[in-house]
Design a protein around this motif. Structure first.
Motif, PDB file in Angstrom:
ATOM      1  N   GLY A 327       3.329 156.765  98.188  1.00 13.67           N
ATOM      2  CA  GLY A 327       2.212 155.850  98.072  1.00 13.67           C
ATOM      3  C   GLY A 327       1.740 155.290  99.389  1.00 13.67           C
ATOM      4  O   GLY A 327       1.932 155.872 100.456  1.00 13.67           O
ATOM      5  N   PHE A 328       1.111 154.108  99.313  1.00  8.50           N
ATOM      6  CA  PHE A 328       0.439 153.475 100.442  1.00  8.50           C
ATOM      7  C   PHE A 328       1.358 153.329 101.652  1.00  8.50           C
ATOM      8  O   PHE A 328       1.011 153.731 102.763  1.00  8.50           O
ATOM      9  CB  PHE A 328      -0.070 152.103  99.980  1.00  8.50           C
ATOM     10  CG  PHE A 328      -0.793 151.317 101.030  1.00  8.50           C
ATOM     11  CD1 PHE A 328      -2.089 151.629 101.394  1.00  8.50           C
ATOM     12  CD2 PHE A 328      -0.186 150.239 101.644  1.00  8.50           C
ATOM     13  CE1 PHE A 328      -2.773 150.900 102.356  1.00  8.50           C
ATOM     14  CE2 PHE A 328      -0.855 149.488 102.600  1.00  8.50           C
ATOM     15  CZ  PHE A 328      -2.149 149.822 102.956  1.00  8.50           C
ATOM     16  N   GLY A 329       2.534 152.766 101.458  1.00  8.85           N
ATOM     17  CA  GLY A 329       3.444 152.564 102.579  1.00  8.85           C
ATOM     18  C   GLY A 329       3.880 153.855 103.235  1.00  8.85           C
ATOM     19  O   GLY A 329       4.096 153.914 104.455  1.00  8.85           O
ATOM     20  N   ASP A 330       4.001 154.911 102.435  1.00  6.70           N
ATOM     21  CA  ASP A 330       4.416 156.211 102.975  1.00  6.70           C
ATOM     22  C   ASP A 330       3.382 156.798 103.920  1.00  6.70           C
ATOM     23  O   ASP A 330       3.720 157.544 104.843  1.00  6.70           O
ATOM     24  CB  ASP A 330       4.672 157.195 101.826  1.00  6.70           C
ATOM     25  CG  ASP A 330       5.824 156.763 100.936  1.00  6.70           C
ATOM     26  OD1 ASP A 330       6.974 156.772 101.405  1.00  6.70           O
ATOM     27  OD2 ASP A 330       5.557 156.398  99.777  1.00  6.70           O
ATOM     28  N   THR A 331       2.106 156.466 103.702  1.00  4.43           N
ATOM     29  CA  THR A 331       1.069 157.021 104.585  1.00  4.43           C
ATOM     30  C   THR A 331       1.209 156.490 106.009  1.00  4.43           C
ATOM     31  O   THR A 331       0.925 157.207 106.967  1.00  4.43           O
ATOM     32  CB  THR A 331      -0.344 156.710 104.064  1.00  4.43           C
ATOM     33  OG1 THR A 331      -0.584 155.298 104.084  1.00  4.43           O
ATOM     34  CG2 THR A 331      -0.532 157.234 102.648  1.00  4.43           C
ATOM     35  N   PHE A 332       1.637 155.236 106.135  1.00  4.71           N
ATOM     36  CA  PHE A 332       1.835 154.675 107.475  1.00  4.71           C
ATOM     37  C   PHE A 332       3.015 155.353 108.167  1.00  4.71           C
ATOM     38  O   PHE A 332       2.954 155.641 109.368  1.00  4.71           O
ATOM     39  CB  PHE A 332       2.057 153.166 107.386  1.00  4.71           C
ATOM     40  CG  PHE A 332       0.813 152.404 107.056  1.00  4.71           C
ATOM     41  CD1 PHE A 332       0.024 151.860 108.056  1.00  4.71           C
ATOM     42  CD2 PHE A 332       0.422 152.234 105.731  1.00  4.71           C
ATOM     43  CE1 PHE A 332      -1.138 151.161 107.745  1.00  4.71           C
ATOM     44  CE2 PHE A 332      -0.732 151.540 105.413  1.00  4.71           C
ATOM     45  CZ  PHE A 332      -1.513 151.010 106.424  1.00  4.71           C
ATOM     46  N   PHE A 333       4.071 155.607 107.421  1.00  6.32           N
ATOM     47  CA  PHE A 333       5.210 156.322 107.990  1.00  6.32           C
ATOM     48  C   PHE A 333       4.790 157.700 108.477  1.00  6.32           C
ATOM     49  O   PHE A 333       5.131 158.110 109.592  1.00  6.32           O
ATOM     50  CB  PHE A 333       6.322 156.449 106.946  1.00  6.32           C
ATOM     51  CG  PHE A 333       7.418 157.392 107.351  1.00  6.32           C
ATOM     52  CD1 PHE A 333       8.339 157.045 108.324  1.00  6.32           C
ATOM     53  CD2 PHE A 333       7.512 158.642 106.766  1.00  6.32           C
ATOM     54  CE1 PHE A 333       9.343 157.916 108.704  1.00  6.32           C
ATOM     55  CE2 PHE A 333       8.504 159.523 107.146  1.00  6.32           C
ATOM     56  CZ  PHE A 333       9.429 159.160 108.114  1.00  6.32           C
ATOM     57  N   ALA A 334       4.020 158.431 107.664  1.00  3.91           N
ATOM     58  CA  ALA A 334       3.587 159.783 108.035  1.00  3.91           C
ATOM     59  C   ALA A 334       2.650 159.747 109.239  1.00  3.91           C
ATOM     60  O   ALA A 334       2.748 160.588 110.150  1.00  3.91           O
ATOM     61  CB  ALA A 334       2.907 160.458 106.848  1.00  3.91           C
ATOM     62  N   LEU A 335       1.745 158.775 109.263  1.00  7.76           N
ATOM     63  CA  LEU A 335       0.842 158.617 110.402  1.00  7.76           C
ATOM     64  C   LEU A 335       1.620 158.316 111.673  1.00  7.76           C
ATOM     65  O   LEU A 335       1.422 158.964 112.717  1.00  7.76           O
ATOM     66  CB  LEU A 335      -0.158 157.496 110.115  1.00  7.76           C
ATOM     67  CG  LEU A 335      -0.955 156.933 111.298  1.00  7.76           C
ATOM     68  CD1 LEU A 335      -1.794 158.003 111.960  1.00  7.76           C
ATOM     69  CD2 LEU A 335      -1.829 155.774 110.830  1.00  7.76           C
ATOM     70  N   PHE A 336       2.518 157.346 111.607  1.00  7.00           N
ATOM     71  CA  PHE A 336       3.278 156.954 112.795  1.00  7.00           C
ATOM     72  C   PHE A 336       4.203 158.080 113.253  1.00  7.00           C
ATOM     73  O   PHE A 336       4.414 158.260 114.455  1.00  7.00           O
ATOM     74  CB  PHE A 336       4.078 155.681 112.527  1.00  7.00           C
ATOM     75  CG  PHE A 336       3.230 154.475 112.206  1.00  7.00           C
ATOM     76  CD1 PHE A 336       1.870 154.447 112.493  1.00  7.00           C
ATOM     77  CD2 PHE A 336       3.790 153.356 111.600  1.00  7.00           C
ATOM     78  CE1 PHE A 336       1.086 153.346 112.182  1.00  7.00           C
ATOM     79  CE2 PHE A 336       3.026 152.249 111.304  1.00  7.00           C
ATOM     80  CZ  PHE A 336       1.677 152.240 111.581  1.00  7.00           C
ATOM     81  N   ARG A 337       4.735 158.827 112.326  1.00  4.58           N
ATOM     82  CA  ARG A 337       5.583 159.973 112.684  1.00  4.58           C
ATOM     83  C   ARG A 337       4.795 160.957 113.546  1.00  4.58           C
ATOM     84  O   ARG A 337       5.311 161.468 114.550  1.00  4.58           O
ATOM     85  CB  ARG A 337       6.083 160.659 111.409  1.00  4.58           C
ATOM     86  CG  ARG A 337       6.968 161.881 111.649  1.00  4.58           C
ATOM     87  CD  ARG A 337       7.522 162.399 110.331  1.00  4.58           C
ATOM     88  NE  ARG A 337       6.464 162.758 109.390  1.00  4.58           N
ATOM     89  CZ  ARG A 337       6.673 163.121 108.129  1.00  4.58           C
ATOM     90  NH1 ARG A 337       7.912 163.159 107.651  1.00  4.58           N
ATOM     91  NH2 ARG A 337       5.659 163.434 107.341  1.00  4.58           N
ATOM     92  N   ALA A 338       3.536 161.188 113.184  1.00  6.75           N
ATOM     93  CA  ALA A 338       2.696 162.104 113.963  1.00  6.75           C
ATOM     94  C   ALA A 338       2.353 161.520 115.331  1.00  6.75           C
ATOM     95  O   ALA A 338       2.408 162.214 116.354  1.00  6.75           O
ATOM     96  CB  ALA A 338       1.419 162.419 113.185  1.00  6.75           C
ATOM     97  N   VAL A 339       2.003 160.237 115.367  1.00  8.17           N
ATOM     98  CA  VAL A 339       1.635 159.609 116.635  1.00  8.17           C
ATOM     99  C   VAL A 339       2.823 159.562 117.586  1.00  8.17           C
ATOM    100  O   VAL A 339       2.701 159.891 118.780  1.00  8.17           O
ATOM    101  CB  VAL A 339       1.089 158.189 116.397  1.00  8.17           C
ATOM    102  CG1 VAL A 339       0.848 157.480 117.731  1.00  8.17           C
ATOM    103  CG2 VAL A 339      -0.201 158.238 115.584  1.00  8.17           C
ATOM    104  N   TYR A 340       3.986 159.190 117.071  1.00  5.55           N
ATOM    105  CA  TYR A 340       5.139 159.031 117.953  1.00  5.55           C
ATOM    106  C   TYR A 340       5.699 160.369 118.431  1.00  5.55           C
ATOM    107  O   TYR A 340       6.337 160.433 119.485  1.00  5.55           O
ATOM    108  CB  TYR A 340       6.205 158.169 117.277  1.00  5.55           C
ATOM    109  CG  TYR A 340       5.894 156.697 117.417  1.00  5.55           C
ATOM    110  CD1 TYR A 340       6.348 155.976 118.504  1.00  5.55           C
ATOM    111  CD2 TYR A 340       5.081 156.052 116.487  1.00  5.55           C
ATOM    112  CE1 TYR A 340       6.030 154.630 118.656  1.00  5.55           C
ATOM    113  CE2 TYR A 340       4.749 154.726 116.627  1.00  5.55           C
ATOM    114  CZ  TYR A 340       5.229 154.013 117.720  1.00  5.55           C
ATOM    115  OH  TYR A 340       4.896 152.698 117.879  1.00  5.55           O
ATOM    116  N   ALA A 341       5.433 161.431 117.709  1.00  9.21           N
ATOM    117  CA  ALA A 341       5.774 162.760 118.234  1.00  9.21           C
ATOM    118  C   ALA A 341       4.985 163.028 119.506  1.00  9.21           C
ATOM    119  O   ALA A 341       5.508 163.592 120.479  1.00  9.21           O
ATOM    120  CB  ALA A 341       5.487 163.832 117.186  1.00  9.21           C
ATOM    121  N   ASP A 342       3.716 162.588 119.529  1.00  6.22           N
ATOM    122  CA  ASP A 342       2.894 162.760 120.727  1.00  6.22           C
ATOM    123  C   ASP A 342       3.304 161.782 121.832  1.00  6.22           C
ATOM    124  O   ASP A 342       3.210 162.114 123.020  1.00  6.22           O
ATOM    125  CB  ASP A 342       1.424 162.575 120.378  1.00  6.22           C
ATOM    126  CG  ASP A 342       0.843 163.775 119.638  1.00  6.22           C
ATOM    127  OD1 ASP A 342       1.540 164.802 119.528  1.00  6.22           O
ATOM    128  OD2 ASP A 342      -0.302 163.670 119.165  1.00  6.22           O
TER     129      ASP A 342
END
Length: 386
Positions: A327-342
């Motif tokens: 749900g909603f909270g999981d989208t932030f985790f997925a977004l941040f996971r992508a950003v922090y990889a960069d």
């Protein structure tokens, strides 16, 4: 080799969305250095409540901390411009809540500053990261819907449906000229553009303020908090409770979207439907684990989120097995996971698909066009001059 636990992260803003950022960052495993509240006292109070070791007394103190590598900006809209400029000048990476700025003049400058800084700069359009929205993007990219013809939908909420409901977004000097369109409508526009690969090139808009006077509580108010039982003062409202917008796209496709923060019973209802020459697809945020697929000559389908049944784009975004709702909270985790990889890589990957400052600026140009169209009662080109 540096890992996620070596990255120091500070969060500006301690309200609803700042708290959501903190939850996702803890799950990700980065190192939280502290938070910055709207005042030193407020920051200290919220840091204690959230279990964060440090509350910065000022932005200068935060930026002077050598342990801070990344700053999340979740403050009211009017603060984004100055805070982001200071963060980039301090050579720190930044993730900024939407809308990126108060005006497109500000956002254009922010884009250039981000480019010249060499830092990772992302805008928090988190709804891209529901796995089935990633799935839909993969389907469109593979041609499974055919040429896109029609993009329709809405984003409706009810948390400002009563005259006693209050939030800083209601006042133009803190939230901007637009409210429902800028606050939630830009989420819809960013998401449908992300999925379809098409951005609106012209708009015909009508805005409505159904509650011209509201009761503003005397004291701070968190987003979605009930305020009807508190001492208050009457304030005139000029920002939009709702918006109705027709859309044109550069491939000849058409579209429409309605936004509302006064629709009783709709808690956080974002919905899109994309119709192509071969098939259609539709998704609703209050049922995020299901993607409807429409056909003319065969039965319609309902895809329940399951990494084993999804395309590569969709399955890569999923964190849990099928049947375990993301749900909603999981989208932030997925977004941040992508950003922090960069952040770890030191540069944005060509495969990264989180929203950039350029995307945030595009949404500001969209808002400009909506304002001019509603004022003049005519079609207006996005990015066009007065």
């Amino acid at each position: 080799m540096q890992g996620l636990s070596d990255i120091g992260v500070a969060v500006i803003g301690t309200g609803f969305i700042g708290t959501v950022h903190l939850w996702a960052l803890r799950r990700l495993g980065v190192r939280l250095t502290g938070v910055l509240g709207s005042s030193a006292g407020r920051g200290a109070e919220r840091a204690a409540a959230l279990g964060v070791a440090r509350a910065y007394a000022s932005l200068d103190e935060l930026l002077a901390d050598p342990d801070v590598d990344v700053v999340h900006v979740t403050s009211p809209n009017h603060a984004h411009y100055a805070q982001v400029k200071a963060i980039l000048a301090a050579s720190k990476h930044v993730i900024c809540e939407k809308p990126l700025a108060m005006t497109s003049v500000e956002s254009a400058e922010m884009v250039e500053l981000a480019r010249s800084s060499g830092r990772i700069a992302a805008v928090c359009y988190n709804t891209r990261f529901y796995p089935l929205n990633q799935q839909a993007r993969g389907m469109v990219g593979a041609g499974e819907l055919g040429d896109i013809r029609l993009i329709t939908g809405h984003y409706h909420q009810d948390w400002l449906a009563k005259p006693g409901d209050w939030n800083w977004r209601l006042e133009a000097d803190e939230g901007g000229t637009l409210r429902s369109v800028a606050d939630i409508g830009t989420h819809w526009v960013d998401l449908t553009s992300f999925i379809s690969g098409l951005s609106p090139v012209a708009v015909l808009a009508e805005l409505a303020t159904f509650i011209p006077e509201r009761q503003k509580p005397l004291g701070p108010v968190e987003t979605f908090a009930r305020t009807s039982d508190r001492a208050s003062e009457t304030r005139r409202i000029q920002t939009d409770d709702a918006g109705l917008i027709l859309l044109r796209f550069d491939n000849g496709a058409r579209g429409s979207v309605t936004t509302s923060q006064v629709s009783h019973g709709r808690k956080n209802a974002m919905s899109w439907e994309i119709s192509g020459a071969s098939a259609s697809a539709s998704w609703h945020s209050e049922h995020p684990d299901h993607l409807w697929l429409g056909h003319r000559d065969e039965p319609n389908q309902m895809l329940q989120r399951d990494p084993g049944l999804m395309n590569a784009t969709g399955s890569a975004a999923a964190s849990l097995p099928g049947g375990h709702v993301e749900g909603f909270g999981d989208t932030f985790f997925a977004l941040f996971r992508a950003v922090y990889a960069d952040v770890l890589a030191g540069r944005r990957s060509p495969q990264s698909n989180y929203a950039s400052f350029e995307d945030g600026h595009d949404e500001m140009l969209f808002c400009d066009a909506v304002i001019r169209s509603a004022r003049d009662g005519r079609w207006v080109e996005v990015g066009g001059r007065e």
